[in-house]
Design a protein around this motif. Structure first.
Motif, PDB file in Angstrom:
ATOM      1  N   SER A   1      28.946  30.245  42.368  1.00  0.00           N
ATOM      2  CA  SER A   1      29.624  31.174  43.267  1.00  0.00           C
ATOM      3  C   SER A   1      28.896  31.234  44.603  1.00  0.00           C
ATOM      4  O   SER A   1      28.058  30.401  44.915  1.00  0.00           O
ATOM      5  N   TYR A   2      29.247  32.233  45.375  1.00  0.00           N
ATOM      6  CA  TYR A   2      28.653  32.395  46.694  1.00  0.00           C
ATOM      7  C   TYR A   2      27.257  32.990  46.652  1.00  0.00           C
ATOM      8  O   TYR A   2      26.655  33.206  47.680  1.00  0.00           O
ATOM      9  N   GLY A   3      26.793  33.335  45.447  1.00  0.00           N
ATOM     10  CA  GLY A   3      25.573  34.151  45.382  1.00  0.00           C
ATOM     11  C   GLY A   3      25.952  35.511  45.911  1.00  0.00           C
ATOM     12  O   GLY A   3      27.050  35.980  45.668  1.00  0.00           O
TER      13      GLY A   3
ATOM     14  N   ILE B   1      43.716  29.570  36.307  1.00  0.00           N
ATOM     15  CA  ILE B   1      43.889  30.950  36.764  1.00  0.00           C
ATOM     16  C   ILE B   1      42.680  31.335  37.621  1.00  0.00           C
ATOM     17  O   ILE B   1      41.551  31.416  37.133  1.00  0.00           O
ATOM     18  N   GLU B   2      42.922  31.540  38.908  1.00  0.00           N
ATOM     19  CA  GLU B   2      41.849  31.879  39.850  1.00  0.00           C
ATOM     20  C   GLU B   2      42.108  33.255  40.460  1.00  0.00           C
ATOM     21  O   GLU B   2      43.261  33.669  40.593  1.00  0.00           O
ATOM     22  N   ASP B   3      41.049  33.925  40.858  1.00  0.00           N
ATOM     23  CA  ASP B   3      41.215  35.221  41.512  1.00  0.00           C
ATOM     24  C   ASP B   3      41.697  35.046  42.948  1.00  0.00           C
ATOM     25  O   ASP B   3      42.666  35.662  43.377  1.00  0.00           O
ATOM     26  N   ILE B   4      41.028  34.172  43.708  1.00  0.00           N
ATOM     27  CA  ILE B   4      41.354  34.051  45.135  1.00  0.00           C
ATOM     28  C   ILE B   4      41.010  32.655  45.651  1.00  0.00           C
ATOM     29  O   ILE B   4      40.035  32.053  45.207  1.00  0.00           O
ATOM     30  N   VAL B   5      41.843  32.159  46.533  1.00  0.00           N
ATOM     31  CA  VAL B   5      41.550  30.885  47.191  1.00  0.00           C
ATOM     32  C   VAL B   5      41.159  31.181  48.636  1.00  0.00           C
ATOM     33  O   VAL B   5      41.921  31.789  49.386  1.00  0.00           O
ATOM     34  N   ASP B   6      39.962  30.767  48.988  1.00  0.00           N
ATOM     35  CA  ASP B   6      39.434  30.966  50.344  1.00  0.00           C
ATOM     36  C   ASP B   6      39.443  29.595  51.031  1.00  0.00           C
ATOM     37  O   ASP B   6      40.463  29.160  51.552  1.00  0.00           O
ATOM     38  N   SER B   7      38.335  28.864  50.986  1.00  0.00           N
ATOM     39  CA  SER B   7      38.323  27.521  51.581  1.00  0.00           C
ATOM     40  C   SER B   7      39.169  26.554  50.749  1.00  0.00           C
ATOM     41  O   SER B   7      39.658  25.550  51.252  1.00  0.00           O
ATOM     42  N   GLY B   8      39.307  26.847  49.462  1.00  0.00           N
ATOM     43  CA  GLY B   8      40.059  25.965  48.564  1.00  0.00           C
ATOM     44  C   GLY B   8      39.176  24.917  47.906  1.00  0.00           C
ATOM     45  O   GLY B   8      39.638  24.144  47.064  1.00  0.00           O
ATOM     46  N   LEU B   9      37.895  24.907  48.258  1.00  0.00           N
ATOM     47  CA  LEU B   9      36.985  23.870  47.747  1.00  0.00           C
ATOM     48  C   LEU B   9      36.747  24.016  46.239  1.00  0.00           C
ATOM     49  O   LEU B   9      36.693  23.022  45.521  1.00  0.00           O
ATOM     50  N   SER B  10      36.617  25.256  45.767  1.00  0.00           N
ATOM     51  CA  SER B  10      36.411  25.472  44.321  1.00  0.00           C
ATOM     52  C   SER B  10      37.617  24.963  43.545  1.00  0.00           C
ATOM     53  O   SER B  10      37.479  24.235  42.558  1.00  0.00           O
ATOM     54  N   LEU B  11      38.781  25.347  44.025  1.00  0.00           N
ATOM     55  CA  LEU B  11      40.014  24.979  43.342  1.00  0.00           C
ATOM     56  C   LEU B  11      40.211  23.466  43.319  1.00  0.00           C
ATOM     57  O   LEU B  11      40.586  22.891  42.295  1.00  0.00           O
TER      58      LEU B  11
ATOM     59  N   ASP C   1      45.615  34.659  47.954  1.00  0.00           N
ATOM     60  CA  ASP C   1      45.392  33.446  48.742  1.00  0.00           C
ATOM     61  C   ASP C   1      45.082  33.848  50.176  1.00  0.00           C
ATOM     62  O   ASP C   1      45.694  34.766  50.718  1.00  0.00           O
ATOM     63  N   LYS C   2      44.077  33.172  50.755  1.00  0.00           N
ATOM     64  CA  LYS C   2      43.760  33.363  52.175  1.00  0.00           C
ATOM     65  C   LYS C   2      44.174  32.089  52.899  1.00  0.00           C
ATOM     66  O   LYS C   2      43.346  31.209  53.164  1.00  0.00           O
ATOM     67  N   PRO C   3      45.469  31.932  53.209  1.00  0.00           N
ATOM     68  CA  PRO C   3      45.957  30.656  53.752  1.00  0.00           C
ATOM     69  C   PRO C   3      45.250  30.219  55.030  1.00  0.00           C
ATOM     70  O   PRO C   3      45.078  29.022  55.264  1.00  0.00           O
TER      71      PRO C   3
ATOM     72  N   GLU D   1      39.798  38.772  55.614  1.00  0.00           N
ATOM     73  CA  GLU D   1      38.845  39.836  55.267  1.00  0.00           C
ATOM     74  C   GLU D   1      38.221  39.568  53.895  1.00  0.00           C
ATOM     75  O   GLU D   1      38.798  38.857  53.078  1.00  0.00           O
ATOM     76  N   PHE D   2      37.065  40.173  53.653  1.00  0.00           N
ATOM     77  CA  PHE D   2      36.449  40.052  52.333  1.00  0.00           C
ATOM     78  C   PHE D   2      36.985  41.171  51.461  1.00  0.00           C
ATOM     79  O   PHE D   2      36.848  42.345  51.787  1.00  0.00           O
ATOM     80  N   VAL D   3      37.622  40.805  50.359  1.00  0.00           N
ATOM     81  CA  VAL D   3      38.250  41.815  49.507  1.00  0.00           C
ATOM     82  C   VAL D   3      37.556  41.932  48.148  1.00  0.00           C
ATOM     83  O   VAL D   3      36.928  40.974  47.677  1.00  0.00           O
ATOM     84  N   VAL D   4      37.661  43.105  47.566  1.00  0.00           N
ATOM     85  CA  VAL D   4      37.052  43.354  46.249  1.00  0.00           C
ATOM     86  C   VAL D   4      38.035  44.132  45.371  1.00  0.00           C
ATOM     87  O   VAL D   4      39.017  44.688  45.853  1.00  0.00           O
TER      88      VAL D   4
HETATM   89  P1  IMP Z   1      36.661  28.879  47.905  1.00  0.00           P
HETATM   90  O1  IMP Z   1      36.037  27.757  47.155  1.00  0.00           O
HETATM   91  O2  IMP Z   1      36.097  29.011  49.285  1.00  0.00           O
HETATM   92  O3  IMP Z   1      38.167  28.831  47.903  1.00  0.00           O
HETATM   93  O4  IMP Z   1      36.194  30.195  47.215  1.00  0.00           O
HETATM   94  C1  IMP Z   1      36.808  30.703  46.130  1.00  0.00           C
HETATM   95  C2  IMP Z   1      35.920  31.681  45.388  1.00  0.00           C
HETATM   96  O5  IMP Z   1      35.107  32.484  46.264  1.00  0.00           O
HETATM   97  C3  IMP Z   1      36.791  32.652  44.655  1.00  0.00           C
HETATM   98  O6  IMP Z   1      37.063  32.201  43.350  1.00  0.00           O
HETATM   99  C4  IMP Z   1      35.996  33.928  44.682  1.00  0.00           C
HETATM  100  O7  IMP Z   1      35.166  34.004  43.564  1.00  0.00           O
HETATM  101  C5  IMP Z   1      35.159  33.842  45.938  1.00  0.00           C
HETATM  102  N1  IMP Z   1      35.769  34.597  47.065  1.00  0.00           N
HETATM  103  C6  IMP Z   1      36.380  34.098  48.164  1.00  0.00           C
HETATM  104  N2  IMP Z   1      36.833  35.058  48.976  1.00  0.00           N
HETATM  105  C7  IMP Z   1      36.516  36.217  48.355  1.00  0.00           C
HETATM  106  C8  IMP Z   1      36.739  37.599  48.694  1.00  0.00           C
HETATM  107  O8  IMP Z   1      37.344  37.977  49.729  1.00  0.00           O
HETATM  108  N3  IMP Z   1      36.260  38.504  47.807  1.00  0.00           N
HETATM  109  C9  IMP Z   1      35.604  38.162  46.661  1.00  0.00           C
HETATM  110  N4  IMP Z   1      35.386  36.894  46.305  1.00  0.00           N
HETATM  111  C10 IMP Z   1      35.833  35.928  47.145  1.00  0.00           C
END
Ligand code: IMP
Ligand code: MG
Length: 178
Positions: free
Chosen positions: A68-70, A97-107, A129-131, A150-153
């Motif tokens: 994760s992001y730490g 099943i993912e919580d959120i897609v930010d950069s999309g790199l994890s997915l 999704d954060k398009p 924004e950073f969401v929780v």
């Molecule tokens: P990505 O690889 O940048 O798409 O990051 C995806 C992962 O980062 C998600 O599965 C989340 O665990 C975490 N993440 C990204 N944005 C947020 C946020 O706004 N709140 C909490 N976790 C986030």
């Protein structure tokens, strides 16, 4: 905890309604199949446990965890498997099943990884999704809600391990992480 929240973005009621809708769509799309839901820990755990209860199909579940992001709110872009799935998914229809897609790199990483395990199909269902934040061309089959950068929780999503038990999705006050 509420004092750390700038604004509620998605209410408990809106989450419930959306999950029922997604469950119905998956039930129709996967009719006659027996999908394997793969939850990406820990953020998607609440989402998956609610979602599968609205899917009226025989199915199974599995879990994986990646780095994760730490405690940072910015993606490192470096993905590492911390917990692997333990079922054989070859020939199976898999739904990530993912919580959120930010950069999309994890997915992107998880998708490629599961395909290499010879899944018959790999679909993607995300709560948020954060398009505008995508850094890679990811295909998402089912999206709950689109949000800004924004950073969401809440509802499974954390900051430094906290806030996962909030029943809604909220924007975290910037002063908490800056
Ligand atoms: P990505 O690889 O940048 O798409 O990051 C995806 C992962 O980062 C998600 O599965 C989340 O665990 C975490 N993440 C990204 N944005 C947020 C946020 O706004 N709140 C909490 N976790 C986030
Ligand atoms: Mg996650």
């Amino acid at each position: 905890m509420i004092k750390d929240i700038e604004k509620i973005l998605v209410t408990e009621e809106e989450i419930k309604t959306k999950i029922t809708e997604l469950g119905k769509r998956i039930t129709v799309d996967f009719a006659g199949k027996e999908p394997v839901f793969i939850c990406v820990l820990k953020g998607a755990s609440l989402f998956m446990s609610d979602l599968i209860r609205s899917v009226q199909l025989p199915c199974s579940i599995d879990f994986m965890a990646i780095s994760s992001y730490g405690d940072s709110t910015v993606s490192s872009g470096v993905v590492q498997i911390k917990k692997d799935i333990d079922s054989d998914i070859s020939g199976k229809d898999v739904i990530i099943i993912e919580d959120i897609v930010d950069s999309g790199l994890s997915l992107e990483y998880i998708h490629t990884y599961l395909e290499s395990h010879k899944a018959k199909s790999v679909s993607v269902c995300v709560l948020l999704d954060k398009p505008k934040a995508h850094k890679t061309d990811v295909h998402i089959d089912y999206i709950g809600f689109e949000v800004g950068n924004e950073f969401v929780v809440g509802y499974g999503l954390d900051y430094a391990g906290k806030y996962r038990n909030l029943p809604y999705i909220g924007i975290l006050k910037e002063e908490i992480y800056s």
